[in-house]
Every structure is written in C-alpha cells, then in structure tokens.
Write a protein that holds these residues in place. Structure first.
Motif, PDB file in Angstrom:
ATOM      1  N   VAL A  32       0.926  -1.061   0.026  1.00 16.79           N
ATOM      2  CA  VAL A  32       0.043  -0.088   0.164  1.00 16.79           C
ATOM      3  C   VAL A  32       0.813   1.307   0.064  1.00 16.79           C
ATOM      4  O   VAL A  32       0.609   2.353  -0.636  1.00 16.79           O
ATOM      5  CB  VAL A  32      -1.046  -0.057   1.172  1.00 16.79           C
ATOM      6  CG1 VAL A  32      -1.706   1.362   1.269  1.00 16.79           C
ATOM      7  CG2 VAL A  32      -1.956  -1.109   1.025  1.00 16.79           C
ATOM      8  N   GLY A  33       1.901   1.109   0.768  1.00 18.98           N
ATOM      9  CA  GLY A  33       2.915   2.332   0.663  1.00 18.98           C
ATOM     10  C   GLY A  33       3.579   2.513  -0.605  1.00 18.98           C
ATOM     11  O   GLY A  33       3.808   3.769  -0.837  1.00 18.98           O
ATOM     12  N   VAL A  38       3.930   6.318  -5.165  1.00 14.71           N
ATOM     13  CA  VAL A  38       3.966   6.338  -6.660  1.00 14.71           C
ATOM     14  C   VAL A  38       2.667   7.170  -7.105  1.00 14.71           C
ATOM     15  O   VAL A  38       3.085   8.088  -7.788  1.00 14.71           O
ATOM     16  CB  VAL A  38       3.947   5.054  -7.331  1.00 14.71           C
ATOM     17  CG1 VAL A  38       3.906   5.223  -8.801  1.00 14.71           C
ATOM     18  CG2 VAL A  38       5.268   4.211  -7.057  1.00 14.71           C
ATOM     19  N   ILE A  39       1.673   7.073  -6.688  1.00 15.40           N
ATOM     20  CA  ILE A  39       0.443   7.573  -7.316  1.00 15.40           C
ATOM     21  C   ILE A  39       0.053   9.161  -6.763  1.00 15.40           C
ATOM     22  O   ILE A  39      -0.087   9.915  -7.274  1.00 15.40           O
ATOM     23  CB  ILE A  39      -0.700   6.785  -6.957  1.00 15.40           C
ATOM     24  CG1 ILE A  39      -0.792   5.523  -7.723  1.00 15.40           C
ATOM     25  CG2 ILE A  39      -2.036   7.616  -7.190  1.00 15.40           C
ATOM     26  CD1 ILE A  39      -1.656   4.771  -7.467  1.00 15.40           C
ATOM     27  N   PHE A  40       0.396   9.248  -5.299  1.00 15.87           N
ATOM     28  CA  PHE A  40       0.071  10.403  -4.394  1.00 15.87           C
ATOM     29  C   PHE A  40       1.185  11.282  -3.982  1.00 15.87           C
ATOM     30  O   PHE A  40       1.161  12.415  -4.001  1.00 15.87           O
ATOM     31  CB  PHE A  40      -0.587  10.200  -3.192  1.00 15.87           C
ATOM     32  CG  PHE A  40      -1.998   9.479  -3.688  1.00 15.87           C
ATOM     33  CD1 PHE A  40      -2.881  10.138  -4.499  1.00 15.87           C
ATOM     34  CD2 PHE A  40      -2.139   8.178  -3.355  1.00 15.87           C
ATOM     35  CE1 PHE A  40      -4.197   9.512  -4.657  1.00 15.87           C
ATOM     36  CE2 PHE A  40      -3.493   7.628  -3.352  1.00 15.87           C
ATOM     37  CZ  PHE A  40      -4.471   8.238  -4.040  1.00 15.87           C
ATOM     38  N   PHE A  41       2.484  10.558  -3.906  1.00 17.59           N
ATOM     39  CA  PHE A  41       3.336  11.462  -3.159  1.00 17.59           C
ATOM     40  C   PHE A  41       4.711  11.587  -3.758  1.00 17.59           C
ATOM     41  O   PHE A  41       5.774  11.766  -3.275  1.00 17.59           O
ATOM     42  CB  PHE A  41       3.769  11.087  -1.565  1.00 17.59           C
ATOM     43  CG  PHE A  41       2.520  10.802  -1.030  1.00 17.59           C
ATOM     44  CD1 PHE A  41       1.953  12.067  -0.240  1.00 17.59           C
ATOM     45  CD2 PHE A  41       1.759   9.704  -0.651  1.00 17.59           C
ATOM     46  CE1 PHE A  41       1.046  12.084   0.753  1.00 17.59           C
ATOM     47  CE2 PHE A  41       0.769   9.781   0.360  1.00 17.59           C
ATOM     48  CZ  PHE A  41       0.359  10.831   1.021  1.00 17.59           C
ATOM     49  N   ARG A  42       4.696  11.625  -5.046  1.00 18.76           N
ATOM     50  CA  ARG A  42       5.910  11.833  -6.072  1.00 18.76           C
ATOM     51  C   ARG A  42       7.049  11.012  -5.503  1.00 18.76           C
ATOM     52  O   ARG A  42       8.012  11.729  -5.386  1.00 18.76           O
ATOM     53  CB  ARG A  42       6.187  13.230  -6.116  1.00 18.76           C
ATOM     54  CG  ARG A  42       5.121  14.177  -6.615  1.00 18.76           C
ATOM     55  CD  ARG A  42       5.651  15.630  -6.846  1.00 18.76           C
ATOM     56  NE  ARG A  42       5.775  16.130  -5.388  1.00 18.76           N
ATOM     57  CZ  ARG A  42       5.552  17.172  -4.878  1.00 18.76           C
ATOM     58  NH1 ARG A  42       4.837  18.077  -5.682  1.00 18.76           N
ATOM     59  NH2 ARG A  42       5.828  17.466  -3.692  1.00 18.76           N
ATOM     60  N   TRP A  46       8.559   7.991   2.756  1.00 18.18           N
ATOM     61  CA  TRP A  46       7.925   7.965   3.944  1.00 18.18           C
ATOM     62  C   TRP A  46       6.811   7.488   3.835  1.00 18.18           C
ATOM     63  O   TRP A  46       6.150   6.711   4.880  1.00 18.18           O
ATOM     64  CB  TRP A  46       7.963   9.470   4.670  1.00 18.18           C
ATOM     65  CG  TRP A  46       6.884  10.270   3.913  1.00 18.18           C
ATOM     66  CD1 TRP A  46       7.412  11.229   3.094  1.00 18.18           C
ATOM     67  CD2 TRP A  46       5.482  10.456   4.036  1.00 18.18           C
ATOM     68  NE1 TRP A  46       6.301  12.088   2.389  1.00 18.18           N
ATOM     69  CE2 TRP A  46       5.120  11.501   2.985  1.00 18.18           C
ATOM     70  CE3 TRP A  46       4.669   9.995   4.828  1.00 18.18           C
ATOM     71  CZ2 TRP A  46       3.753  11.840   3.063  1.00 18.18           C
ATOM     72  CZ3 TRP A  46       3.247  10.235   4.711  1.00 18.18           C
ATOM     73  CH2 TRP A  46       2.995  11.163   3.606  1.00 18.18           C
ATOM     74  N   PRO A  47       5.791   7.300   2.870  1.00 17.51           N
ATOM     75  CA  PRO A  47       4.615   6.477   2.881  1.00 17.51           C
ATOM     76  C   PRO A  47       4.834   5.003   3.056  1.00 17.51           C
ATOM     77  O   PRO A  47       4.207   4.338   3.710  1.00 17.51           O
ATOM     78  CB  PRO A  47       3.992   6.893   1.564  1.00 17.51           C
ATOM     79  CG  PRO A  47       4.433   7.966   1.219  1.00 17.51           C
ATOM     80  CD  PRO A  47       5.922   8.061   1.682  1.00 17.51           C
TER      81      PRO A  47
END
Length: 92
Positions: A32-33, A38-42, A46-47
C-alpha cells in the motif's frame, strides 16, 4: 482419544502465527505504501515506511492479544475457584 498438546507446542504455534501475521500485514502495508508513494506522493519514501510500520503495529497488537487474553476489551479472566463454582452451578 487424542494426545494432549504440550504447552511448548501451543507456545510454538502462537509464535508461528504471530510471525506469519507480521509478514502478511507488513507486506500488505509495504505494498500500500509503494502504491501511495507512486500515485500520490511523487515517489517519496515516507509513505512506504509509515504503512509498513502500521502493518507491523497491527500484527504486534494481534500477537499481544494472543499471548495475553486479558487485554481483549470486554473479556474477564476468572480465577480457577470461580470457574469451578460456575461449572458446579450449571450442573445442578
């Protein structure tokens, strides 16, 4: 009639379940991280670390409840004398 299970075997089974749960939940958190990264946090890291930690923490909490049933909300651990008294009352 089956042979009674030894306490070492029960403990080993609990540890095995905890380890398997840790691997699965950390793996799902890692996946999930990666997707979120890749999709939301460039492509930040950290995710990945955060969601892997959430998975490991959930596995730790489940394992803690497995080894310490008194920590399950809403449960009550009775002394052996009360359990015997309850069984005696039910049979009458």
């Amino acid at each position: 009639m089956s042979k009674p299970t030894s306490s070492e075997d029960i403990l080993g089974q609990k540890y095995d379940r905890c380890l398997a749960d840790l691997l699965v939940k950390s793996g799902v958190g890692f996946s999930v991280g990666v997707v979120a990264s890749v999709i939301f946090f460039r492509r930040r890291t950290w995710p990945i670390a955060l969601s892997t930690g959430f998975g490991a923490g959930a596995a730790y909490a489940d394992c803690d409840r497995s080894f310490n049933p008194a920590r399950i909300p809403g449960t009550r651990v009775l002394p052996q004398s009360e359990v015997a008294a309850l069984h005696a009352n039910k049979s009458n």
